[in-house]
Scaffold this motif. Structure first.
Motif, PDB file in Angstrom:
ATOM      1  N   SER A   1      33.994  22.344  12.164  1.00  0.00           N
ATOM      2  CA  SER A   1      33.389  23.601  11.966  1.00  0.00           C
ATOM      3  C   SER A   1      33.808  23.904  10.666  1.00  0.00           C
ATOM      4  N   GLY A   2      32.741  24.470  10.069  1.00  0.00           N
ATOM      5  CA  GLY A   2      32.823  24.734   8.583  1.00  0.00           C
ATOM      6  C   GLY A   2      33.272  26.223   8.373  1.00  0.00           C
ATOM      7  N   LEU A   3      33.535  26.642   7.163  1.00  0.00           N
ATOM      8  CA  LEU A   3      33.755  28.201   6.871  1.00  0.00           C
ATOM      9  C   LEU A   3      32.438  28.898   6.789  1.00  0.00           C
ATOM     10  N   THR A   4      32.289  29.851   7.583  1.00  0.00           N
ATOM     11  CA  THR A   4      31.069  30.701   7.922  1.00  0.00           C
ATOM     12  C   THR A   4      31.294  32.198   8.045  1.00  0.00           C
TER      13      THR A   4
ATOM     14  N   ALA B   1      43.057  29.734  18.880  1.00  0.00           N
ATOM     15  CA  ALA B   1      42.905  30.500  17.755  1.00  0.00           C
ATOM     16  C   ALA B   1      44.385  29.918  17.182  1.00  0.00           C
ATOM     17  N   GLY B   2      44.143  30.306  15.710  1.00  0.00           N
ATOM     18  CA  GLY B   2      45.377  30.007  15.080  1.00  0.00           C
ATOM     19  C   GLY B   2      46.547  30.841  15.541  1.00  0.00           C
ATOM     20  N   GLY B   3      47.940  30.378  15.222  1.00  0.00           N
ATOM     21  CA  GLY B   3      48.946  31.089  15.597  1.00  0.00           C
ATOM     22  C   GLY B   3      49.432  30.744  17.157  1.00  0.00           C
TER      23      GLY B   3
ATOM     24  N   MET C   1      48.570  23.313  18.999  1.00  0.00           N
ATOM     25  CA  MET C   1      48.103  24.811  18.655  1.00  0.00           C
ATOM     26  C   MET C   1      46.819  25.092  18.990  1.00  0.00           C
ATOM     27  N   LEU C   2      45.798  24.342  19.220  1.00  0.00           N
ATOM     28  CA  LEU C   2      44.441  24.789  19.612  1.00  0.00           C
ATOM     29  C   LEU C   2      44.200  24.437  20.781  1.00  0.00           C
ATOM     30  N   MET C   3      45.063  24.719  21.863  1.00  0.00           N
ATOM     31  CA  MET C   3      44.966  24.175  23.404  1.00  0.00           C
ATOM     32  C   MET C   3      44.849  25.356  24.288  1.00  0.00           C
TER      33      MET C   3
ATOM     34  N   ARG D   1      30.823   7.340   8.707  1.00  0.00           N
ATOM     35  CA  ARG D   1      30.876   7.060   7.437  1.00  0.00           C
ATOM     36  C   ARG D   1      31.679   8.255   6.674  1.00  0.00           C
ATOM     37  N   LEU D   2      31.859   9.244   7.244  1.00  0.00           N
ATOM     38  CA  LEU D   2      32.481  10.448   6.404  1.00  0.00           C
ATOM     39  C   LEU D   2      34.254  10.201   6.333  1.00  0.00           C
ATOM     40  N   LYS D   3      34.474  10.470   5.277  1.00  0.00           N
ATOM     41  CA  LYS D   3      36.234  10.178   5.180  1.00  0.00           C
ATOM     42  C   LYS D   3      36.872  11.514   5.858  1.00  0.00           C
TER      43      LYS D   3
ATOM     44  N   ILE E   1      23.214  23.701  10.914  1.00  0.00           N
ATOM     45  CA  ILE E   1      22.842  22.784  11.725  1.00  0.00           C
ATOM     46  C   ILE E   1      22.136  21.557  11.153  1.00  0.00           C
ATOM     47  N   ARG E   2      22.690  20.289  11.363  1.00  0.00           N
ATOM     48  CA  ARG E   2      22.180  19.075  10.915  1.00  0.00           C
ATOM     49  C   ARG E   2      21.459  18.625  12.026  1.00  0.00           C
ATOM     50  N   ALA E   3      20.105  18.780  12.256  1.00  0.00           N
ATOM     51  CA  ALA E   3      19.201  18.167  13.164  1.00  0.00           C
ATOM     52  C   ALA E   3      19.218  16.636  12.780  1.00  0.00           C
TER      53      ALA E   3
ATOM     54  N   GLU F   1      34.260  25.749  19.491  1.00  0.00           N
ATOM     55  CA  GLU F   1      34.317  24.138  19.034  1.00  0.00           C
ATOM     56  C   GLU F   1      34.841  24.563  17.706  1.00  0.00           C
ATOM     57  N   ALA F   2      36.220  24.588  17.484  1.00  0.00           N
ATOM     58  CA  ALA F   2      36.769  24.503  15.922  1.00  0.00           C
ATOM     59  C   ALA F   2      36.808  23.235  15.334  1.00  0.00           C
ATOM     60  N   PHE F   3      37.138  22.268  16.075  1.00  0.00           N
ATOM     61  CA  PHE F   3      36.887  20.798  15.643  1.00  0.00           C
ATOM     62  C   PHE F   3      36.158  20.175  17.207  1.00  0.00           C
TER      63      PHE F   3
ATOM     64  N   SER G   1      26.537  18.296  19.470  1.00  0.00           N
ATOM     65  CA  SER G   1      26.565  19.999  19.333  1.00  0.00           C
ATOM     66  C   SER G   1      25.544  20.238  18.340  1.00  0.00           C
ATOM     67  N   HIS G   2      25.264  19.280  17.186  1.00  0.00           N
ATOM     68  CA  HIS G   2      24.288  19.693  15.938  1.00  0.00           C
ATOM     69  C   HIS G   2      22.823  19.384  16.880  1.00  0.00           C
ATOM     70  N   HIS G   3      22.754  18.441  17.678  1.00  0.00           N
ATOM     71  CA  HIS G   3      21.493  18.177  18.113  1.00  0.00           C
ATOM     72  C   HIS G   3      21.069  19.184  19.242  1.00  0.00           C
TER      73      HIS G   3
ATOM     74  N   ALA H   1      34.343  16.405   7.792  1.00  0.00           N
ATOM     75  CA  ALA H   1      33.459  17.527   7.524  1.00  0.00           C
ATOM     76  C   ALA H   1      32.341  17.499   8.516  1.00  0.00           C
ATOM     77  N   GLY H   2      32.188  16.255   9.136  1.00  0.00           N
ATOM     78  CA  GLY H   2      30.968  16.171  10.136  1.00  0.00           C
ATOM     79  C   GLY H   2      31.455  16.567  11.618  1.00  0.00           C
ATOM     80  N   ASN H   3      32.771  16.337  11.986  1.00  0.00           N
ATOM     81  CA  ASN H   3      33.339  16.779  13.331  1.00  0.00           C
ATOM     82  C   ASN H   3      34.168  17.960  13.263  1.00  0.00           C
TER      83      ASN H   3
HETATM   84  C1  LIG Z   1      40.488  28.719  15.938  1.00  0.00           C
HETATM   85  C2  LIG Z   1      39.952  28.002  14.973  1.00  0.00           C
HETATM   86  O1  LIG Z   1      38.606  28.048  14.760  1.00  0.00           O
HETATM   87  S1  LIG Z   1      40.844  26.828  13.783  1.00  0.00           S
HETATM   88  C3  LIG Z   1      39.651  26.274  12.767  1.00  0.00           C
HETATM   89  C4  LIG Z   1      39.494  27.053  11.567  1.00  0.00           C
HETATM   90  N1  LIG Z   1      38.482  26.615  10.656  1.00  0.00           N
HETATM   91  C5  LIG Z   1      38.967  25.822   9.707  1.00  0.00           C
HETATM   92  O2  LIG Z   1      40.205  25.404   9.743  1.00  0.00           O
HETATM   93  C6  LIG Z   1      37.971  25.067   8.819  1.00  0.00           C
HETATM   94  C7  LIG Z   1      37.897  23.756   8.931  1.00  0.00           C
HETATM   95  N2  LIG Z   1      36.899  23.248   7.877  1.00  0.00           N
HETATM   96  C8  LIG Z   1      36.843  22.845   6.693  1.00  0.00           C
HETATM   97  O3  LIG Z   1      37.908  23.220   6.171  1.00  0.00           O
HETATM   98  C9  LIG Z   1      35.976  22.223   5.868  1.00  0.00           C
HETATM   99  O4  LIG Z   1      34.704  22.362   6.639  1.00  0.00           O
HETATM  100  C10 LIG Z   1      36.097  20.829   5.529  1.00  0.00           C
HETATM  101  C11 LIG Z   1      37.301  20.747   4.716  1.00  0.00           C
HETATM  102  C12 LIG Z   1      36.339  20.241   6.974  1.00  0.00           C
HETATM  103  C13 LIG Z   1      34.881  20.164   5.081  1.00  0.00           C
HETATM  104  O5  LIG Z   1      34.618  20.973   3.871  1.00  0.00           O
HETATM  105  P1  LIG Z   1      33.579  20.519   2.830  1.00  0.00           P
HETATM  106  O6  LIG Z   1      34.105  19.083   2.119  1.00  0.00           O
HETATM  107  O7  LIG Z   1      33.414  21.590   1.984  1.00  0.00           O
HETATM  108  O8  LIG Z   1      32.465  20.249   3.475  1.00  0.00           O
HETATM  109  P2  LIG Z   1      30.833  19.956   3.092  1.00  0.00           P
HETATM  110  O9  LIG Z   1      30.044  20.520   3.945  1.00  0.00           O
HETATM  111  O10 LIG Z   1      30.742  19.699   1.701  1.00  0.00           O
HETATM  112  O11 LIG Z   1      30.687  18.225   3.672  1.00  0.00           O
HETATM  113  C14 LIG Z   1      31.263  16.931   2.967  1.00  0.00           C
HETATM  114  C15 LIG Z   1      30.375  15.939   3.263  1.00  0.00           C
HETATM  115  O12 LIG Z   1      30.123  15.686   4.513  1.00  0.00           O
HETATM  116  C16 LIG Z   1      28.695  15.688   4.894  1.00  0.00           C
HETATM  117  N3  LIG Z   1      28.530  16.110   5.960  1.00  0.00           N
HETATM  118  C17 LIG Z   1      29.084  17.388   6.782  1.00  0.00           C
HETATM  119  N4  LIG Z   1      28.628  17.503   7.885  1.00  0.00           N
HETATM  120  C18 LIG Z   1      27.742  16.520   8.178  1.00  0.00           C
HETATM  121  C19 LIG Z   1      27.165  16.107   9.577  1.00  0.00           C
HETATM  122  N5  LIG Z   1      27.308  16.771  10.606  1.00  0.00           N
HETATM  123  N6  LIG Z   1      26.447  14.813   9.311  1.00  0.00           N
HETATM  124  C20 LIG Z   1      26.530  14.072   8.456  1.00  0.00           C
HETATM  125  N7  LIG Z   1      27.237  14.494   7.000  1.00  0.00           N
HETATM  126  C21 LIG Z   1      27.713  15.580   7.034  1.00  0.00           C
HETATM  127  C22 LIG Z   1      28.102  16.497   3.888  1.00  0.00           C
HETATM  128  O13 LIG Z   1      26.921  16.301   3.485  1.00  0.00           O
HETATM  129  C23 LIG Z   1      28.986  16.242   2.608  1.00  0.00           C
HETATM  130  O14 LIG Z   1      28.517  14.923   2.029  1.00  0.00           O
HETATM  131  P3  LIG Z   1      28.406  14.879   0.383  1.00  0.00           P
HETATM  132  O15 LIG Z   1      29.758  14.818   0.053  1.00  0.00           O
HETATM  133  O16 LIG Z   1      27.852  13.420   0.335  1.00  0.00           O
HETATM  134  O17 LIG Z   1      27.691  15.938  -0.156  1.00  0.00           O
END
Ligand SMILES: CC(=O)SCCNC(=O)CCNC(=O)[C@H](O)C(C)(C)COP(=O)(O)OP(=O)(O)OC[C@H]1O[C@@H](n2cnc3c(N)ncnc32)[C@H](O)[C@@H]1OP(=O)(O)O
Length: 438
Positions: free
Chosen positions: A271-274, A422-424, A314-316, A253-255, A242-244, A343-345, A208-210, A267-269
């Protein structure tokens, strides 16, 4: 289940004349000082400037908005007035979680098809930078009583009933009221149910990012994105999530973000709050033609749905809505040139793919004898998706429509499908048709 439009004259077919969006940026970033309606006003102005229509031509404005401002509850009204639309034009705000923009567009299309409107503007605006944070229930309840209290003694008694923790504010979250699960936790449950692995999720996120980075580099988004002037005078011209340079190795490596022990969503796979906004100029085919405007797509049909099991699905929504929509129209995935799916996740996309290919699931949710199968990757979100571009909830649906339309116009092919979860436990899918290809 929605019913297909069956007997609409060519003249009254709902069409999309233009679809624009702001750049999508991290919440708390460039749009932090903008109110939600101020952000929404930007694409509302742009669709008029680009099409040459006067604001007075627009019969109705409807915008989606998920997290609403307590002061500007009808954010569409404030946005259109800010954009200079006449106060005589009505405006409404719709809220249907992440499919609010689809609800906005579908409602307006129905009104156009019925002959109630010739031109309308739909879309959505979302600004998480200015959340409607409220006081706890106990504070709210006592504040109301305080207003009615007559004596100082009564007032003191009311205030004395407050506990220190009552002063902790309530911040809106993605937690679903029915299940008590955040969207992330709900999606972890989907990973378990549909067998999605961490490696597959990270691989999809990297894609997605690339793809999004390559699309921006190639100028793909230039036509659909209008710049925003931030209050500090900065011009915001590009999506900033976008993280190219991301890679499967770095993603691995992300937790886990939602389930530290066993989770695969990070956080990497995810979508973030936007923050962001979209606007779509809709018209009847006849009215567009009479004004010399190009109908970029016919909104042929749509499907709104819920899911069967809130806890594990939920998100199906896309895996339910897409098969139902295609079945009603007598189409198969082979007939669809472009799929744009929210792509929510990464896990959610992959779980939906698994659901689309699963015979039992297809039977249960869409009464299909055979599943329609996974969406081929060469048709799915080929210019990246919400994982990279971001997800301002009520603006995402408009982005999907904008990109889907441009994809089929660029290729000269006929059909595109957009779909959103969507939620709900809600979902939507929409069938768009390229008039130049019919
Ligand atoms: C219908 C729907 O849409 S349902 C979905 C609704 N949306 C949601 O629920 C939102 C879901 N997302 C979230 O809640 C947040 O984005 C979270 C909790 C997953 C992550 O939030 P944060 O921890 O603030 O993310 P943040 O951007 O700080 O990234 C955390 C780390 O991952 C790293 N990272 C994030 N994305 C990437 C990536 N693509 N590649 C490499 N590293 C990454 C960051 O650099 C950061 O590293 P650092 O701690 O060393 O600085």
């Amino acid at each position: 289940m929605s019913v297909a439009w069956t007997a609409i004259s060519e003249d009254r077919l709902p069409v999309v004349v233009d679809a624009v969006r702001t750049p999508f940026v991290h919440s708390g970033g460039a749009y932090a000082e903008l109110r939600n309606f101020e952000l929404g006003a930007v694409p509302l102005r742009a669709v008029l400037a680009r099409t040459g229509l006067a604001a007075g031509d627009i019969g109705m404005v409807t915008l989606g908005c998920v997290v609403q401002d307590v002061e500007a509850t009808n954010v569409a009204r404030e946005a259109m007035l800010t954009a200079g639309y006449p106060s005589l034009t009505p405006a409404s705000t719709v809220s249907m979680a992440g499919i609010s923009p689809e609800a906005s567009v579908a409602g307006l299309c129905d009104m156009i098809a019925l002959g109630r409107l010739d031109f309308a503007v739909g879309g959505g605006t979302e600004n998480f930078s200015d959340l409607p944070i409220r006081m706890s229930r106990n504070v709210r309840k006592r504040a109301v009583k305080l207003g009615a209290a007559r004596t100082t003694r009564d007032r003191l008694r009311i205030v004395a009933g407050l506990r220190p923790w009552d002063l902790i504010p309530e911040v809106p979250s993605s937690k679903d009221l029915t299940t008590g699960l955040t969207m992330g936790a709900a999606c972890e449950a989907m990973a378990g149910r549909f067998g999605v692995t961490r490696e597959a999720a990270d691989t999809y996120a990297e894609r997605s990012h690339h793809r999004a980075a390559a699309a921006w580099d190639a100028g793909w988004f230039d036509e659909e994105v209008v710049p925003v002037e931030a209050p500090d005078g900065r011009m915001v011209t590009q999506d900033d999530g976008i993280r190219a340079d991301t890679s499967v190795d770095r993603l691995a490596r992300l937790k886990p973000a939602f389930d530290p022990a066993n989770g695969i969503i990070t956080a990497g796979n995810a979508s973030g709050l936007t923050d962001g906004a979209t606007a779509l100029l809709l018209a009847s085919a006849g009215a567009a033609d009479r004004r010399g405007l190009t109908a970029r797509a016919i909104v042929r049909d749509y499907e709104f749905t819920g899911v069967a099991d809130m806890a594990s699905e939920m998100l199906m929504g896309p895996a339910v809505a897409i098969p139902r929509l295609l079945r009603r129209q007598g189409l198969t995935p082979a007939d669809i040139a472009a799929f744009e799916v929210h792509e929510a996740f990464a896990v959610q996309i992959l779980a939906n793919q698994a659901g689309l290919a699963d015979a039992d699931y297809a039977q249960t949710v869409a009464d299909l004898a055979a599943p329609i199968g996974e969406i081929p990757l060469d048709k799915l979100n080929i210019h990246g998706g919400s994982l990279a571009l971001g997800n301002p909830f009520a603006a995402t649906g408009g982005r999907l429509i904008a990109t889907a339309i441009r994809r089929i116009r660029a290729s000269g092919e006929r059909y595109a499908v957009i779909a959103t979860c969507a939620g709900g436990g809600l979902g939507a899918a929409m069938l768009l048709e390229n008039p130049a290809a019919t």
